[in-house]
Design a protein around this motif. Structure first.
Motif, PDB file in Angstrom:
ATOM      1  N   LYS A  25       0.884  -1.164   0.107  1.00  0.00           N
ATOM      2  CA  LYS A  25      -0.003   0.087   0.030  1.00  0.00           C
ATOM      3  C   LYS A  25       0.906   1.174   0.067  1.00  0.00           C
ATOM      4  CE  LYS A  25      -3.933   2.548   2.192  1.00  0.00           C
ATOM      5  NZ  LYS A  25      -4.861   2.305   3.289  1.00  0.00           N
ATOM      6  N   PHE A  26       1.945   1.273   0.850  1.00  0.00           N
ATOM      7  CA  PHE A  26       2.677   2.401   0.869  1.00  0.00           C
ATOM      8  C   PHE A  26       4.172   2.440   0.155  1.00  0.00           C
ATOM      9  CE2 PHE A  26       0.079   2.169   4.823  1.00  0.00           C
ATOM     10  CZ  PHE A  26      -0.547   3.283   4.690  1.00  0.00           C
ATOM     11  N   ALA A  27       4.374   3.530  -0.256  1.00  0.00           N
ATOM     12  CA  ALA A  27       5.761   3.779  -0.997  1.00  0.00           C
ATOM     13  C   ALA A  27       6.711   4.119   0.102  1.00  0.00           C
ATOM     14  CB  ALA A  27       5.689   4.805  -2.055  1.00  0.00           C
ATOM     15  N   ALA A  28       7.864   3.647  -0.132  1.00  0.00           N
ATOM     16  CA  ALA A  28       8.890   3.705   0.580  1.00  0.00           C
ATOM     17  C   ALA A  28       9.389   5.268   0.760  1.00  0.00           C
ATOM     18  CB  ALA A  28      10.267   3.197   0.203  1.00  0.00           C
ATOM     19  N   SER A  29       9.378   5.754   2.206  1.00  0.00           N
ATOM     20  CA  SER A  29       9.627   7.357   2.444  1.00  0.00           C
ATOM     21  C   SER A  29      10.961   7.843   2.431  1.00  0.00           C
ATOM     22  CB  SER A  29       8.983   7.824   3.687  1.00  0.00           C
ATOM     23  OG  SER A  29       9.474   6.963   4.708  1.00  0.00           O
ATOM     24  N   ASP A  30      11.665   6.723   2.675  1.00  0.00           N
ATOM     25  CA  ASP A  30      13.465   6.957   2.713  1.00  0.00           C
ATOM     26  C   ASP A  30      14.011   5.554   2.663  1.00  0.00           C
ATOM     27  OD1 ASP A  30      15.815   8.244   2.717  1.00  0.00           O
ATOM     28  OD2 ASP A  30      15.229   9.380   4.808  1.00  0.00           O
ATOM     29  N   ALA A  31      15.207   5.755   2.310  1.00  0.00           N
ATOM     30  CA  ALA A  31      16.141   4.451   2.515  1.00  0.00           C
ATOM     31  C   ALA A  31      16.818   4.346   3.983  1.00  0.00           C
ATOM     32  CB  ALA A  31      17.327   4.467   1.454  1.00  0.00           C
ATOM     33  N   ILE A  32      16.792   3.102   4.216  1.00  0.00           N
ATOM     34  CA  ILE A  32      17.522   2.631   5.630  1.00  0.00           C
ATOM     35  C   ILE A  32      19.017   2.272   5.384  1.00  0.00           C
ATOM     36  CG2 ILE A  32      17.524   1.130   7.456  1.00  0.00           C
ATOM     37  CD1 ILE A  32      15.594   3.374   8.041  1.00  0.00           C
ATOM     38  N   VAL A  33      19.931   2.649   6.178  1.00  0.00           N
ATOM     39  CA  VAL A  33      21.260   2.074   6.043  1.00  0.00           C
ATOM     40  C   VAL A  33      21.620   1.405   7.250  1.00  0.00           C
ATOM     41  CG1 VAL A  33      23.750   2.715   5.837  1.00  0.00           C
ATOM     42  CG2 VAL A  33      22.070   4.062   4.710  1.00  0.00           C
TER      43      VAL A  33
END
Length: 447
Positions: A283-291
């Motif tokens: 349902k939701f697009a990724a808001s940011d990337a996790i490192v």
């Protein structure tokens, strides 16, 4: 509309028996079956079965709007089959509602994703097959041991076809960010990363019946209102706990099951919905990337692997165990491979922790280490007998390939021999039939 994503984790280790030094080489059975059965029975009666019945009722009362996930290891499913087959039936009934996602976890609840890529892939595939066979469902969401995750692991999972991974919303990877969004992996951008809300999860798991807790006594309405008051733009609250929270860590007398049962009503009253991890990721697009350059888990203050490999005892055990991984993969000995799976259980490493041993039958971390290493010594001897360390892995692999090719050639020749025998029998029958009328005619001529 805000959403809640619940996940309940089910796993217990086989209880290791007291294994003395003089038993090495003499006794190849390492488990206390009676203690294992007693522990599993207690878990099921006190926690797992009441929890499953509560989830079923929540789904029914909400008319299918309550959704959640369950993580159950392959080893745990084996125990259910062996000691309590009714538990398999109960999980299957939950699967049939299509409101419960059974996420994929390592079969042996191990650290294989850190120490052996080949073993990690084998365990995840074995887990998928086991869940599909017993429960009839599939999932592309990975929930690794103790929510284990790193950038390197993200690449492994993406290459295996997983779409989503669940991990801890640790402060050192989030910084100022909130765990209540969907993220992607910086190392594998197509892999969605869901983060556990530590505060909401631990409040339920550890503080529900704590009179010193600032929110005591907890009630479903206040808990739902607290989630509804999160910032409007935040998408999902991931509340993931060990299933033993319900009935074991928090006894039924505390009202924990009534709390859970009432939660959907008050959450929906606040305009909130419930979703499985896969539904959230879709349902939701990724808001940011996790490192995550280093492995993280949900364990301890540091949220890393130190609970399981932070001292010399644990490192010694892990190094010796995974040193033979390649040889065990090459072998065909079913009992050896089964022992290999069971001995990887992360709980045995937890018992060796000097500060926090977890629920253990051992008097000290050193006591747990000695018992495990005695067992491991016998196991390593058995591996050595089949595949001596004097033979290099590459050489051993070539030898085994030669043996396997010879076995295939033998099978082919045996098949040809069978076919030839069948043809010979057919020819004999034909000849017999041809000869039979001649005899009959000869008899008529005599008459």
């Amino acid at each position: 509309m805000k959403n809640i994503c619940f996940c309940f984790q089910m796993h217990a280790p086989y209880t290791l028996k007291r294994y003395r030094f003089f038993e090495i080489g003499q006794d190849h059975y390492y488990y206390d079956d009676m203690q294992t059965e007693d522990h599993v029975a207690s878990l099921i009666q006190t926690s797992y079965m009441p929890l499953c019945h509560t989830i079923a009722e929540m789904i029914r009362l909400s008319k299918g709007r309550f959704h959640c996930a369950i993580s159950v290891s392959g080893i745990m499913l084996e125990m259910f089959e062996q000691f309590a087959p009714e538990m398999i039936d109960t999980l299957k009934e939950l699967a049939e509602t299509q409101c419960v996602e059974f996420v994929v976890t390592p079969y042996a609840y191990s650290l294989a994703n850190v120490y052996s890529d080949t073993e990690a892939a084998e365990q995840l595939l074995a887990q998928q097959k086991q869940v599909e066979k017993l429960l009839g469902v599939q999932s592309t969401t990975a929930c690794l041991t103790e929510l284990l995750y790193s950038d390197e692991i993200a690449i492994q999972l993406h290459e295996m076809g997983f779409k989503t991974v669940m991990t801890e919303g640790a402060k050192h990877i989030l910084s100022w960010k909130s765990p209540n969004y969907v993220y992607s992996s910086s190392a594998a951008p197509k892999l969605k990363v869901l983060l556990r809300n530590t505060n909401l999860s631990d409040e339920l798991a550890f503080h529900f019946s704590d009179p010193a807790w600032h929110n005591f006594p907890m009630n479903a309405e206040a808990y739902a209102i607290g989630m509804a008051n999160l910032p409007e733009e935040e998408q999902v609250a991931n509340i993931w706990v060990g299933a033993e929270t319900f009935g074991m860590r928090q006894s039924a007398e505390t009202g924990i099951f009534d709390f859970l049962k009432a939660l959907p009503y008050f959450a929906m009253e606040q305009g909130m919905g419930f979703m499985t991890p896969s539904e959230v990721a879709k349902k939701f697009a990724a808001s940011d990337a996790i490192v995550a350059a280093h492995p993280l888990t949900w364990a301890g203050e540091a949220k890393d692997l130190s609970t399981y490999n932070g001292n010399d005892l644990q490192q010694e055990a892990l190094n010796k165990l995974y040193a033979v991984a390649e040889r065990v993969h090459l072998c065909q000995d079913k009992q050896l491979k089964r022992d290999w799976l069971i001995l990887q259980d992360i709980n045995y490493l937890h018992f060796m922790n000097h500060i926090d041993q977890g629920a253990t039958q051992f008097e000290s971390a050193y006591d747990a280490f000695i018992n495990y290493m005695n067992i491991l010594s016998d196991f390593l001897q058995r591996v050595e007998e089949q595949y001596p360390t004097t033979i290099e892995n590459e050489e051993l692999n070539e030898l085994l390939k030669t043996i396997q090719n010879q076995e295939k050639e033998i099978e082919r020749l045996e098949k040809q021999l069978k076919e030839a025998k069948k043809e010979a029998k057919k020819e004999v029958k034909k000849e017999t039939k041809k000869a039979a009328p001649k005899k009959s005619c000869a008899k008529k001529a005599e008459k």
